[in-house]
Design a protein around this motif. Structure first.
Motif, PDB file in Angstrom:
ATOM      1  N   LEU A   1       2.713  -1.755 -17.617  1.00  0.00           N
ATOM      2  CA  LEU A   1       3.005  -1.891 -16.193  1.00  0.00           C
ATOM      3  C   LEU A   1       1.710  -2.262 -15.479  1.00  0.00           C
ATOM      4  O   LEU A   1       0.750  -1.491 -15.483  1.00  0.00           O
ATOM      5  N   ARG A   2       1.690  -3.435 -14.887  1.00  0.00           N
ATOM      6  CA  ARG A   2       0.474  -3.923 -14.242  1.00  0.00           C
ATOM      7  C   ARG A   2       0.028  -3.003 -13.110  1.00  0.00           C
ATOM      8  O   ARG A   2      -1.176  -2.768 -12.924  1.00  0.00           O
ATOM      9  N   GLU A   3       0.975  -2.477 -12.348  1.00  0.00           N
ATOM     10  CA  GLU A   3       0.621  -1.603 -11.234  1.00  0.00           C
ATOM     11  C   GLU A   3       0.017  -0.291 -11.730  1.00  0.00           C
ATOM     12  O   GLU A   3      -0.919   0.239 -11.130  1.00  0.00           O
TER      13      GLU A   3
ATOM     14  N   GLU B   1      -7.129   3.973  -5.690  1.00  0.00           N
ATOM     15  CA  GLU B   1      -6.382   2.746  -5.956  1.00  0.00           C
ATOM     16  C   GLU B   1      -4.904   3.005  -5.704  1.00  0.00           C
ATOM     17  O   GLU B   1      -4.423   4.136  -5.773  1.00  0.00           O
ATOM     18  N   LEU B   2      -4.171   1.935  -5.432  1.00  0.00           N
ATOM     19  CA  LEU B   2      -2.769   2.065  -5.049  1.00  0.00           C
ATOM     20  C   LEU B   2      -1.912   1.134  -5.890  1.00  0.00           C
ATOM     21  O   LEU B   2      -2.236  -0.051  -6.047  1.00  0.00           O
ATOM     22  N   GLY B   3      -0.833   1.671  -6.435  1.00  0.00           N
ATOM     23  CA  GLY B   3       0.177   0.882  -7.126  1.00  0.00           C
ATOM     24  C   GLY B   3       1.503   1.036  -6.408  1.00  0.00           C
ATOM     25  O   GLY B   3       1.838   2.126  -5.927  1.00  0.00           O
TER      26      GLY B   3
ATOM     27  N   PHE C   1      10.838   2.670  -2.056  1.00  0.00           N
ATOM     28  CA  PHE C   1       9.515   2.287  -2.529  1.00  0.00           C
ATOM     29  C   PHE C   1       8.708   3.528  -2.878  1.00  0.00           C
ATOM     30  O   PHE C   1       8.785   4.553  -2.206  1.00  0.00           O
ATOM     31  N   ARG C   2       7.940   3.411  -3.942  1.00  0.00           N
ATOM     32  CA  ARG C   2       7.096   4.500  -4.428  1.00  0.00           C
ATOM     33  C   ARG C   2       5.658   4.017  -4.481  1.00  0.00           C
ATOM     34  O   ARG C   2       5.376   2.919  -4.984  1.00  0.00           O
ATOM     35  N   LEU C   3       4.752   4.839  -3.975  1.00  0.00           N
ATOM     36  CA  LEU C   3       3.330   4.531  -3.996  1.00  0.00           C
ATOM     37  C   LEU C   3       2.645   5.449  -4.993  1.00  0.00           C
ATOM     38  O   LEU C   3       2.755   6.675  -4.899  1.00  0.00           O
ATOM     39  N   LEU C   4       1.961   4.862  -5.950  1.00  0.00           N
ATOM     40  CA  LEU C   4       1.220   5.619  -6.956  1.00  0.00           C
ATOM     41  C   LEU C   4      -0.257   5.517  -6.608  1.00  0.00           C
ATOM     42  O   LEU C   4      -0.830   4.427  -6.611  1.00  0.00           O
ATOM     43  N   ARG C   5      -0.864   6.661  -6.296  1.00  0.00           N
ATOM     44  CA  ARG C   5      -2.238   6.667  -5.799  1.00  0.00           C
ATOM     45  C   ARG C   5      -3.127   7.500  -6.722  1.00  0.00           C
ATOM     46  O   ARG C   5      -2.741   8.589  -7.160  1.00  0.00           O
ATOM     47  N   ALA C   6      -4.306   6.985  -7.022  1.00  0.00           N
ATOM     48  CA  ALA C   6      -5.292   7.711  -7.814  1.00  0.00           C
ATOM     49  C   ALA C   6      -6.240   8.433  -6.866  1.00  0.00           C
ATOM     50  O   ALA C   6      -6.906   7.798  -6.051  1.00  0.00           O
ATOM     51  N   VAL C   7      -6.283   9.746  -6.966  1.00  0.00           N
ATOM     52  CA  VAL C   7      -7.192  10.532  -6.131  1.00  0.00           C
ATOM     53  C   VAL C   7      -8.437  10.945  -6.906  1.00  0.00           C
ATOM     54  O   VAL C   7      -9.418  11.391  -6.313  1.00  0.00           O
TER      55      VAL C   7
ATOM     56  N   GLN D   1       7.978  -3.104 -10.587  1.00  0.00           N
ATOM     57  CA  GLN D   1       6.691  -3.373  -9.966  1.00  0.00           C
ATOM     58  C   GLN D   1       6.862  -4.309  -8.773  1.00  0.00           C
ATOM     59  O   GLN D   1       7.643  -5.251  -8.831  1.00  0.00           O
ATOM     60  N   VAL D   2       6.133  -4.037  -7.713  1.00  0.00           N
ATOM     61  CA  VAL D   2       6.139  -4.895  -6.530  1.00  0.00           C
ATOM     62  C   VAL D   2       4.905  -5.792  -6.621  1.00  0.00           C
ATOM     63  O   VAL D   2       3.774  -5.327  -6.513  1.00  0.00           O
ATOM     64  N   LYS D   3       5.130  -7.068  -6.817  1.00  0.00           N
ATOM     65  CA  LYS D   3       4.023  -8.003  -7.020  1.00  0.00           C
ATOM     66  C   LYS D   3       3.305  -8.334  -5.718  1.00  0.00           C
ATOM     67  O   LYS D   3       2.122  -8.636  -5.722  1.00  0.00           O
ATOM     68  N   ASN D   4       4.044  -8.321  -4.601  1.00  0.00           N
ATOM     69  CA  ASN D   4       3.438  -8.672  -3.317  1.00  0.00           C
ATOM     70  C   ASN D   4       3.719  -7.547  -2.323  1.00  0.00           C
ATOM     71  O   ASN D   4       4.685  -7.616  -1.549  1.00  0.00           O
TER      72      ASN D   4
END
Length: 453
Positions: free
Chosen positions: A74-76, A259-261, A244-250, A272-275
């Motif tokens: 998964l690129r995100e 970073e945000l996926g 929509f789901r936001l994956l964030r690295a803390v 995955q949301v490309k844009n």
């Protein structure tokens, strides 16, 4: 082999007791005794055994090697992890119930199983439930090894026999170690179970995923030390009712933090949301007042988001200041700057601010679009639909520069914006093709430029 013994340690003073009690017998603090495991000391060795220069070296003598990475499929997710999975890396994934933690890891595990050996350990669901989810997601399940187990010793023994490259434990709050007598999910069990799994991962170069529950405050359940033990901490975020789901690295020892996926949840799992700018930016069919478009940065990614404002006369003696996705205290400060240096009073107005899409903007680049959106709503004068705005506003009314100005302009030009109101010190030597750059130094200049068309 000498047996380990259970002790109860006070978190306030550090005193140890062989039995649990509600009050620490040493310092008198209440409910501070936590179960711990004490392993007996091995044979005593002389200091000569540890002497020598083998373990001491200068920093320049340390061999610098790039951490070997491999893609998760998964690129995100790779973006949030800093470029992919690391051998021996330990990742803790937290989020609200039902947000998609198990779905994400099952999709990732199924992809990795086509290339590497993966062991998926479930402590909350039966193997049948995992298989039904895999069938619904349409993942390739033939190569993925699954195990329903909650005992850490049994999990590690299976992992030693199967030798997986990736180990997933869902979740760390359900597993327990036989060395402790407390129930699974307790502070001592979570800490000790995670420590044993992490120790195994480091020794065998196994990539480890731990799923963690969160409290009602949104924090990971269990001891705070759990976040310090792992290499990467990821949080799944979502607004209520949004797909929509936001994956964030803390935290990330192998990459950039924060970073945000971006993912979208549907019947077939997470996509995955490309844009991401396309989902956070709602283009109105015609200009509307109170709307401003800004370019924010989340990690290394520029995002176009819409800031909406509603300014209306307040019937109450104390007007409200409500900010969703923004800092409420900073909003109050910006309105004071607007009065002092822009001559616009909002003391008798209710001010509501919202960032569309559930994104939380914490950087100061949102200052200028927030003020111009509020001014647009107050005057009922729409801003240009093809205009993008960013910049920090100082207390003296100056427009201060923000980092990565050229990348923000490039993102705006890519989405077809024709005009940009930015700080003067962010003005590039050569603007991106197709976009007019309006560089401003003072708040009054920005107000004149925004409503000059």
């Amino acid at each position: 082999m000498a047996r380990t013994r259970t002790l109860y340690s006070c978190t306030a003073c550090g005193a140890r007791s062989p039995k649990w009690a509600g009050q620490c017998p040493e310092c008198g603090a209440w409910n501070t005794l936590e179960e711990t495991v004490e392993a007996p000391a091995g044979p005593k060795a002389g200091a000569a055994q540890y002497a020598g220069d083998a373990g001491v070296m200068t920093l320049g003598e340390v061999a610098l090697e790039e951490s070997a990475r491999f893609t998760s499929g998964l690129r995100e997710l790779d973006r949030v992890l800093g470029g992919g999975l690391v051998h021996g890396g330990c990742v803790l994934l937290g989020g609200d119930p039902g947000i998609g933690k198990s779905t994400l890891l099952l999709q990732t595990s199924a992809f990795l199983a086509t290339r590497e050996r993966v062991l998926y350990v479930t402590g909350e669901e039966s193997l049948r439930q995992v298989a039904l989810r895999g069938e619904r997601l349409g993942v390739a399940a033939d190569a993925l090894e699954v195990l329903a187990e909650t005992c850490v010793e049994a999990i590690i023994e299976h992992a030693r026999q199967r030798k997986p490259r990736v180990l997933v434990v869902d979740s760390v709050q359900t597993v327990f170690t036989e060395a402790l007598q407390s129930a699974p999910g307790s502070v001592a069990q979570v800490r000790e179970s995670a420590a044993r799994l992490i120790r195994f991962a480091k020794q065998t170069e196994t990539s480890l995923f731990l799923v963690g529950h969160v409290t009602k405050d949104g924090q990971l359940a269990g001891p705070r030390v759990l976040e310090h033990m792992v290499d990467t901490v990821l949080y799944f975020e979502s607004e209520g009712g949004s797909r929509f789901r936001l994956l964030r690295a803390v935290k990330n020892r192998f990459g950039a933090a924060n970073e945000l996926g971006v993912f979208a949840m549907d019947d077939a799992g997470l996509k995955q949301v490309k844009n991401p700018s396309a989902i956070f930016l709602s283009r109105h069919p015609e200009p509307v007042s109170g709307s401003a478009v800004m370019v924010t940065r989340d990690g290394s990614r520029p995002l176009l988001v819409e800031v909406q404002a509603l300014v209306a006369e307040s019937p109450a003696p104390s007007p409200r200041r409500v900010a969703v996705g923004l800092d409420g205290n900073r909003l109050a400060m910006l309105l004071a700057v607007l009065l002092r240096h822009g001559g616009v009073m909002t003391a008798d107005q209710d001010v509501f601010m919202n960032v569309v899409g559930g994104v939380r903007v914490a950087e100061t680049a949102s200052d200028l679009p927030v003020l111009l959106a509020a001014l647009s709503s107050l005057r009922d004068r729409p801003l240009s639909m093809d205009c993008v705005i960013f910049g920090e506003v100082g207390l003296a009314g100056e427009i201060r520069p923000v980092p990565n100005g050229e990348e923000r302009l490039a993102e705006a030009a890519k989405h077809g914006f024709k005009r940009a109101i930015i700080p003067a010190k962010n003005a590039p030597r050569q603007a991106p093709k197709g976009i007019e750059v309006v560089a401003v130094q003072r708040l009054q200049e920005a107000m004149d430029a925004a409503f000059s068309i």
